[in-house]
Write a protein that holds these residues in place. Sequence first.
Motif, PDB file in Angstrom:
ATOM      1  N   LEU A 171      -1.146   1.113   2.835  1.00  0.00           N
ATOM      2  CA  LEU A 171      -1.389   2.497   2.424  1.00  0.00           C
ATOM      3  C   LEU A 171      -0.044   3.191   2.318  1.00  0.00           C
ATOM      4  N   GLU A 172       0.336   3.541   1.096  1.00  0.00           N
ATOM      5  CA  GLU A 172       1.633   4.175   0.904  1.00  0.00           C
ATOM      6  C   GLU A 172       1.596   5.169  -0.242  1.00  0.00           C
ATOM      7  N   GLU A 173       2.411   6.191  -0.115  1.00  0.00           N
ATOM      8  CA  GLU A 173       2.667   7.120  -1.206  1.00  0.00           C
ATOM      9  C   GLU A 173       3.999   6.724  -1.835  1.00  0.00           C
ATOM     10  N   LYS A 174       4.026   6.768  -3.155  1.00  0.00           N
ATOM     11  CA  LYS A 174       5.198   6.215  -3.847  1.00  0.00           C
ATOM     12  C   LYS A 174       5.419   6.943  -5.169  1.00  0.00           C
ATOM     13  N   THR A 175       6.660   7.142  -5.521  1.00  0.00           N
ATOM     14  CA  THR A 175       7.015   7.663  -6.839  1.00  0.00           C
ATOM     15  C   THR A 175       7.182   6.483  -7.787  1.00  0.00           C
ATOM     16  N   VAL A 176       6.436   6.495  -8.881  1.00  0.00           N
ATOM     17  CA  VAL A 176       6.395   5.368  -9.815  1.00  0.00           C
ATOM     18  C   VAL A 176       6.534   5.902 -11.230  1.00  0.00           C
ATOM     19  N   PHE A 177       7.169   5.137 -12.107  1.00  0.00           N
ATOM     20  CA  PHE A 177       7.201   5.484 -13.523  1.00  0.00           C
ATOM     21  C   PHE A 177       6.022   4.797 -14.200  1.00  0.00           C
ATOM     22  N   LEU A 178       5.063   5.583 -14.649  1.00  0.00           N
ATOM     23  CA  LEU A 178       3.874   5.042 -15.298  1.00  0.00           C
ATOM     24  C   LEU A 178       4.106   4.858 -16.792  1.00  0.00           C
ATOM     25  N   SER A 179       3.540   3.777 -17.318  1.00  0.00           N
ATOM     26  CA  SER A 179       3.543   3.546 -18.761  1.00  0.00           C
ATOM     27  C   SER A 179       2.205   2.914 -19.126  1.00  0.00           C
ATOM     28  N   GLU A 180       1.163   3.741 -19.086  1.00  0.00           N
ATOM     29  CA  GLU A 180      -0.203   3.293 -19.343  1.00  0.00           C
ATOM     30  C   GLU A 180      -0.813   4.193 -20.423  1.00  0.00           C
ATOM     31  N   GLY A 181      -0.382   3.990 -21.663  1.00  0.00           N
ATOM     32  CA  GLY A 181      -0.874   4.866 -22.723  1.00  0.00           C
ATOM     33  C   GLY A 181      -0.263   6.259 -22.615  1.00  0.00           C
ATOM     34  N   HIS A 182      -0.647   7.155 -23.518  1.00  0.00           N
ATOM     35  CA  HIS A 182       0.047   8.442 -23.526  1.00  0.00           C
ATOM     36  C   HIS A 182      -0.488   9.452 -22.526  1.00  0.00           C
ATOM     37  N   PHE A 183      -1.557   9.123 -21.781  1.00  0.00           N
ATOM     38  CA  PHE A 183      -2.049  10.042 -20.749  1.00  0.00           C
ATOM     39  C   PHE A 183      -1.547   9.675 -19.350  1.00  0.00           C
ATOM     40  N   HIS A 184      -0.957   8.489 -19.193  1.00  0.00           N
ATOM     41  CA  HIS A 184      -0.302   8.097 -17.946  1.00  0.00           C
ATOM     42  C   HIS A 184       1.096   7.637 -18.311  1.00  0.00           C
ATOM     43  N   ASP A 185       1.992   8.597 -18.484  1.00  0.00           N
ATOM     44  CA  ASP A 185       3.313   8.282 -19.005  1.00  0.00           C
ATOM     45  C   ASP A 185       4.352   9.156 -18.319  1.00  0.00           C
ATOM     46  N   GLY A 186       5.252   8.503 -17.590  1.00  0.00           N
ATOM     47  CA  GLY A 186       6.334   9.235 -16.950  1.00  0.00           C
ATOM     48  C   GLY A 186       6.311   9.098 -15.436  1.00  0.00           C
ATOM     49  N   GLU A 187       7.211   9.790 -14.792  1.00  0.00           N
ATOM     50  CA  GLU A 187       7.320   9.735 -13.336  1.00  0.00           C
ATOM     51  C   GLU A 187       6.075  10.345 -12.698  1.00  0.00           C
ATOM     52  N   ALA A 188       5.484   9.616 -11.751  1.00  0.00           N
ATOM     53  CA  ALA A 188       4.232  10.057 -11.144  1.00  0.00           C
ATOM     54  C   ALA A 188       4.263   9.832  -9.642  1.00  0.00           C
ATOM     55  N   GLU A 189       3.514  10.661  -8.925  1.00  0.00           N
ATOM     56  CA  GLU A 189       3.388  10.548  -7.468  1.00  0.00           C
ATOM     57  C   GLU A 189       2.052   9.883  -7.157  1.00  0.00           C
ATOM     58  N   LEU A 190       2.108   8.639  -6.668  1.00  0.00           N
ATOM     59  CA  LEU A 190       0.904   7.844  -6.481  1.00  0.00           C
ATOM     60  C   LEU A 190       0.637   7.556  -5.010  1.00  0.00           C
ATOM     61  N   ILE A 191      -0.599   7.178  -4.740  1.00  0.00           N
ATOM     62  CA  ILE A 191      -0.970   6.616  -3.450  1.00  0.00           C
ATOM     63  C   ILE A 191      -1.667   5.293  -3.718  1.00  0.00           C
ATOM     64  N   ARG A 192      -1.338   4.287  -2.924  1.00  0.00           N
ATOM     65  CA  ARG A 192      -1.871   2.940  -3.120  1.00  0.00           C
ATOM     66  C   ARG A 192      -2.391   2.428  -1.787  1.00  0.00           C
ATOM     67  N   GLY A 193      -3.545   1.794  -1.811  1.00  0.00           N
ATOM     68  CA  GLY A 193      -4.091   1.292  -0.566  1.00  0.00           C
ATOM     69  C   GLY A 193      -4.978   0.077  -0.738  1.00  0.00           C
ATOM     70  N   VAL A 194      -5.021  -0.743   0.313  1.00  0.00           N
ATOM     71  CA  VAL A 194      -5.952  -1.867   0.404  1.00  0.00           C
ATOM     72  C   VAL A 194      -6.698  -1.706   1.725  1.00  0.00           C
ATOM     73  N   PHE A 195      -8.013  -1.597   1.648  1.00  0.00           N
ATOM     74  CA  PHE A 195      -8.855  -1.335   2.802  1.00  0.00           C
ATOM     75  C   PHE A 195      -9.842  -2.497   2.955  1.00  0.00           C
ATOM     76  N   ARG A 196      -9.749  -3.223   4.080  1.00  0.00           N
ATOM     77  CA  ARG A 196     -10.629  -4.365   4.299  1.00  0.00           C
ATOM     78  C   ARG A 196     -11.776  -3.962   5.228  1.00  0.00           C
ATOM     79  N   LYS A 197     -13.001  -4.161   4.736  1.00  0.00           N
ATOM     80  CA  LYS A 197     -14.186  -3.749   5.489  1.00  0.00           C
ATOM     81  C   LYS A 197     -14.328  -4.598   6.747  1.00  0.00           C
ATOM     82  N   LYS A 198     -14.520  -3.913   7.859  1.00  0.00           N
ATOM     83  CA  LYS A 198     -14.644  -4.608   9.136  1.00  0.00           C
ATOM     84  C   LYS A 198     -16.002  -5.322   9.250  1.00  0.00           C
ATOM     85  N   PHE A 199     -15.991  -6.399  10.006  1.00  0.00           N
ATOM     86  CA  PHE A 199     -17.242  -7.046  10.398  1.00  0.00           C
ATOM     87  C   PHE A 199     -17.840  -6.227  11.542  1.00  0.00           C
ATOM     88  N   GLN A 200     -19.130  -5.984  11.491  1.00  0.00           N
ATOM     89  CA  GLN A 200     -19.763  -5.170  12.529  1.00  0.00           C
ATOM     90  C   GLN A 200     -19.922  -5.965  13.821  1.00  0.00           C
TER      91      GLN A 200
END
Length: 200
Positions: A171-200
């Motif tokens: 789980l991290e916040e990161k500044t990334v340069f996006l290049s995903e078509g013209h609606f996601h283009d340029g420097e962006a402030e993102l959050i990225r995470g991987v969440f593994r569901k616990k066994f009960q």
Amino acid sequence: MKEFWNERYSEKEYVYGERPNEYLKEQLLKLSPGKILLPCEGEGRNAIFAALSHWKTFACDFSESGKAKAESLAAKNGVSFQYDVCDILEYQAPEESFDVIALIFAHFPENIRKTIHQKLLALVKPGGVIILEGFNKKQLGKSSGGPKSYEMLFEKEILIKDFEKCEIEELEEKTVFLSEGHFHDGEAELIRGVFRKKFQ
């Protein structure tokens, strides 16, 4: 909102590009293929990558024009997957039936966000993961994409609470340069995470 997305996806070009999201690609390549759900999938770029990578792939979105473009792109790439047009709160699937759910720029109004996250978590098998990339709250005012509402943007504390039944592998916040078509283009402030569901 349905009208907004139908209009956006009605353009001839793929407005977020045809290549998969880089973070999703990176995470999926670490995993053995299984069954994956991609909510808010839009024009299909991520579902097509999953299908090409031998995942049994399911997608949903409430945009009919998004589905049409996804099916066209899938045919171009020689793959197929199930794509349901529906509100995510109305999506039907057995509980604990997916190995992975990928939430890529899937932002929701604050009053329903936790409900949606909990519904999706219930669809993940114990030991399965939710992969998430979205815009964090520092993105507000930037022109590189994302909701214009501060409340719809993410922060770590929100996701920790929403996915409290998970082990947080990343789980991290990161500044990334996006290049995903013209609606996601340029420097962006993102959050990225991987969440593994616990066994009960």
